[in-house]
Design a protein around this motif. Structure first.
Motif, PDB file in Angstrom:
ATOM      1  N   GLN A 250       0.836  -1.198   0.000  1.00 55.29           N
ATOM      2  CA  GLN A 250       0.000   0.000   0.000  1.00 55.29           C
ATOM      3  C   GLN A 250       0.875   1.253   0.000  1.00 55.29           C
ATOM      4  O   GLN A 250       0.610   2.196  -0.734  1.00 55.29           O
ATOM      5  N   ARG A 251       1.922   1.245   0.796  1.00 51.52           N
ATOM      6  CA  ARG A 251       2.833   2.402   0.879  1.00 51.52           C
ATOM      7  C   ARG A 251       3.549   2.620  -0.451  1.00 51.52           C
ATOM      8  O   ARG A 251       3.669   3.756  -0.908  1.00 51.52           O
ATOM      9  N   VAL A 252       3.989   1.533  -1.084  1.00 49.59           N
ATOM     10  CA  VAL A 252       4.656   1.647  -2.391  1.00 49.59           C
ATOM     11  C   VAL A 252       3.680   2.213  -3.421  1.00 49.59           C
ATOM     12  O   VAL A 252       4.039   3.098  -4.221  1.00 49.59           O
ATOM     13  N   ALA A 253       2.432   1.752  -3.406  1.00 44.61           N
ATOM     14  CA  ALA A 253       1.428   2.263  -4.339  1.00 44.61           C
ATOM     15  C   ALA A 253       1.200   3.757  -4.107  1.00 44.61           C
ATOM     16  O   ALA A 253       1.080   4.535  -5.070  1.00 44.61           O
ATOM     17  N   GLU A 254       1.165   4.180  -2.849  1.00 46.06           N
ATOM     18  CA  GLU A 254       0.979   5.600  -2.547  1.00 46.06           C
ATOM     19  C   GLU A 254       2.163   6.424  -3.031  1.00 46.06           C
ATOM     20  O   GLU A 254       1.985   7.515  -3.592  1.00 46.06           O
ATOM     21  N   LEU A 255       3.374   5.915  -2.829  1.00 45.86           N
ATOM     22  CA  LEU A 255       4.578   6.636  -3.288  1.00 45.86           C
ATOM     23  C   LEU A 255       4.608   6.721  -4.809  1.00 45.86           C
ATOM     24  O   LEU A 255       4.994   7.763  -5.371  1.00 45.86           O
ATOM     25  N   GLU A 256       4.248   5.646  -5.503  1.00 45.97           N
ATOM     26  CA  GLU A 256       4.198   5.667  -6.969  1.00 45.97           C
ATOM     27  C   GLU A 256       3.199   6.706  -7.453  1.00 45.97           C
ATOM     28  O   GLU A 256       3.460   7.434  -8.419  1.00 45.97           O
ATOM     29  N   GLN A 257       2.057   6.770  -6.792  1.00 43.14           N
ATOM     30  CA  GLN A 257       1.032   7.746  -7.165  1.00 43.14           C
ATOM     31  C   GLN A 257       1.558   9.165  -6.944  1.00 43.14           C
ATOM     32  O   GLN A 257       1.387  10.031  -7.801  1.00 43.14           O
ATOM     33  N   ALA A 258       2.200   9.388  -5.803  1.00 44.44           N
ATOM     34  CA  ALA A 258       2.737  10.718  -5.499  1.00 44.44           C
ATOM     35  C   ALA A 258       3.817  11.104  -6.514  1.00 44.44           C
ATOM     36  O   ALA A 258       3.866  12.247  -6.989  1.00 44.44           O
ATOM     37  N   LEU A 259       4.660  10.195  -6.894  1.00 43.92           N
ATOM     38  CA  LEU A 259       5.717  10.450  -7.874  1.00 43.92           C
ATOM     39  C   LEU A 259       5.117  10.776  -9.233  1.00 43.92           C
ATOM     40  O   LEU A 259       5.553  11.723  -9.900  1.00 43.92           O
ATOM     41  N   ALA A 260       4.098  10.037  -9.627  1.00 42.26           N
ATOM     42  CA  ALA A 260       3.438  10.298 -10.907  1.00 42.26           C
ATOM     43  C   ALA A 260       2.801  11.675 -10.903  1.00 42.26           C
ATOM     44  O   ALA A 260       2.884  12.414 -11.901  1.00 42.26           O
ATOM     45  N   GLU A 261       2.208  12.066  -9.795  1.00 41.20           N
ATOM     46  CA  GLU A 261       1.594  13.399  -9.701  1.00 41.20           C
ATOM     47  C   GLU A 261       2.650  14.494  -9.778  1.00 41.20           C
ATOM     48  O   GLU A 261       2.442  15.521 -10.416  1.00 41.20           O
TER      49      GLU A 261
ATOM     50  N   GLN B 283       5.552  14.289 -11.304  1.00 39.51           N
ATOM     51  CA  GLN B 283       6.078  14.339 -12.660  1.00 39.51           C
ATOM     52  C   GLN B 283       5.131  15.066 -13.592  1.00 39.51           C
ATOM     53  O   GLN B 283       5.558  15.797 -14.478  1.00 39.51           O
ATOM     54  N   GLU B 284       3.851  14.921 -13.393  1.00 37.77           N
ATOM     55  CA  GLU B 284       2.868  15.615 -14.210  1.00 37.77           C
ATOM     56  C   GLU B 284       2.862  17.116 -13.899  1.00 37.77           C
ATOM     57  O   GLU B 284       2.635  17.937 -14.792  1.00 37.77           O
ATOM     58  N   ALA B 285       3.139  17.464 -12.670  1.00 40.66           N
ATOM     59  CA  ALA B 285       3.097  18.864 -12.261  1.00 40.66           C
ATOM     60  C   ALA B 285       4.403  19.605 -12.564  1.00 40.66           C
ATOM     61  O   ALA B 285       4.436  20.824 -12.527  1.00 40.66           O
ATOM     62  N   ALA B 286       5.471  18.923 -12.872  1.00 33.84           N
ATOM     63  CA  ALA B 286       6.760  19.573 -13.134  1.00 33.84           C
ATOM     64  C   ALA B 286       6.636  20.455 -14.380  1.00 33.84           C
ATOM     65  O   ALA B 286       5.998  20.078 -15.358  1.00 33.84           O
ATOM     66  N   PRO B 287       7.232  21.643 -14.362  1.00 36.37           N
ATOM     67  CA  PRO B 287       7.150  22.553 -15.529  1.00 36.37           C
ATOM     68  C   PRO B 287       7.800  21.916 -16.762  1.00 36.37           C
ATOM     69  O   PRO B 287       8.760  21.175 -16.658  1.00 36.37           O
ATOM     70  N   ARG B 288       7.231  22.210 -17.893  1.00 31.65           N
ATOM     71  CA  ARG B 288       7.723  21.657 -19.158  1.00 31.65           C
ATOM     72  C   ARG B 288       9.145  22.158 -19.440  1.00 31.65           C
ATOM     73  O   ARG B 288       9.936  21.451 -20.047  1.00 31.65           O
ATOM     74  N   SER B 289       9.493  23.314 -18.955  1.00 30.50           N
ATOM     75  CA  SER B 289      10.828  23.841 -19.231  1.00 30.50           C
ATOM     76  C   SER B 289      11.898  22.996 -18.558  1.00 30.50           C
ATOM     77  O   SER B 289      12.973  22.782 -19.117  1.00 30.50           O
ATOM     78  N   ILE B 290      11.594  22.507 -17.355  1.00 24.71           N
ATOM     79  CA  ILE B 290      12.563  21.665 -16.664  1.00 24.71           C
ATOM     80  C   ILE B 290      12.680  20.348 -17.403  1.00 24.71           C
ATOM     81  O   ILE B 290      13.764  19.839 -17.613  1.00 24.71           O
ATOM     82  N   GLN B 291      11.564  19.848 -17.858  1.00 20.78           N
ATOM     83  CA  GLN B 291      11.597  18.573 -18.579  1.00 20.78           C
ATOM     84  C   GLN B 291      12.338  18.752 -19.894  1.00 20.78           C
ATOM     85  O   GLN B 291      13.024  17.856 -20.363  1.00 20.78           O
ATOM     86  N   GLY B 292      12.254  19.944 -20.510  1.00 19.10           N
ATOM     87  CA  GLY B 292      12.914  20.195 -21.788  1.00 19.10           C
ATOM     88  C   GLY B 292      14.422  20.230 -21.643  1.00 19.10           C
ATOM     89  O   GLY B 292      15.145  19.964 -22.591  1.00 19.10           O
ATOM     90  N   ARG B 293      14.931  20.604 -20.493  1.00 20.71           N
ATOM     91  CA  ARG B 293      16.362  20.687 -20.291  1.00 20.71           C
ATOM     92  C   ARG B 293      16.966  19.357 -19.868  1.00 20.71           C
ATOM     93  O   ARG B 293      18.173  19.251 -19.743  1.00 20.71           O
TER      94      ARG B 293
END
Length: 133
Positions: free
Chosen positions: A102-113, A115-125
Motif C-alpha cells: 500500500q505504501r509503495v502504491a501511494e509513493l508511486e502515485q505521489a511520484l506520478a503526480e 512528474q505531471e506537475a513539473a514545468p515543461r521547461s525543466i523537462q525540456g532541459r
C-alpha cells in the motif's frame, strides 16, 4: 350297556368339542389381551426411548460444542505460536507485506503526480528531451 357306553362316549365327545370351543374363544381373548398389553408397553417404552434419545442428542451437542471450542482455542494458540516463531526469524507477516504494498502504491502515485506537475521547461532541459536537439 352298549347304549350307556355310547352315551358316555358322546358326552365325552361333546365335552371335548365344548372344551375346544372354549379354548378357542379364550385363546382369542387371551391373544387380544396380549396385543393390548403389548401396545401399552410399546407406548410407555417409546416415551422413555424418546427421552433417552433426546438426552443423548443433547449430550452429543454439548460435547460437539466443547470440542469445537477446544479446537478453536488450539487453532488460535497454534497461529500465535507460528506467528511468534516467524517474527523471531525475521519473516514479515502478511499484514506487514500488505502495508508495504500500500505504501509503495501511494509513493508511486505521489511520484506520478509530481512528474505531471513539473514545468515543461525543466523537462525540456533534461537529457534526451526533444528541445535539446
Amino acid at each position: 350297556m352298549a347304549g350307556r357306553i355310547r352315551d358316555s362316549a358322546r358326552q365325552i365327545w361333546l365335552a371335548g368339542l365344548g372344551a375346544y370351543t372354549k379354548a378357542e374363544e379364550d385363546a382369542g381373548r387371551f391373544f387380544e389381551r396380549l396385543v393390548h398389553e403389548g401396545e401399552e408397553i410399546e407406548t410407555r417404552t417409546r416415551g422413555l426411548v424418546e427421552k433417552q434419545v433426546k438426552a443423548v442428542e443433547h449430550r452429543v451437542e454439548d460435547v460437539r460444542d466443547r470440542a469445537t471450542g477446544t479446537w478453536d482455542r488450539l487453532e488460535t494458540l497454534f497461529d500465535e505460536r507460528v506467528a511468534g516463531a516467524l517474527r523471531r526469524l525475521g519473516i514479515p507477516r502478511r499484514e506487514d507485506l500488505e502495508q508495504l504494498e500500500q505504501r509503495v502504491a501511494e509513493l508511486e502515485q505521489a511520484l506520478a503526480e509530481q512528474q505531471e506537475a513539473a514545468p515543461r521547461s525543466i523537462q525540456g532541459r533534461l537529457p534526451g528531451s526533444d528541445e535539446e536537439e
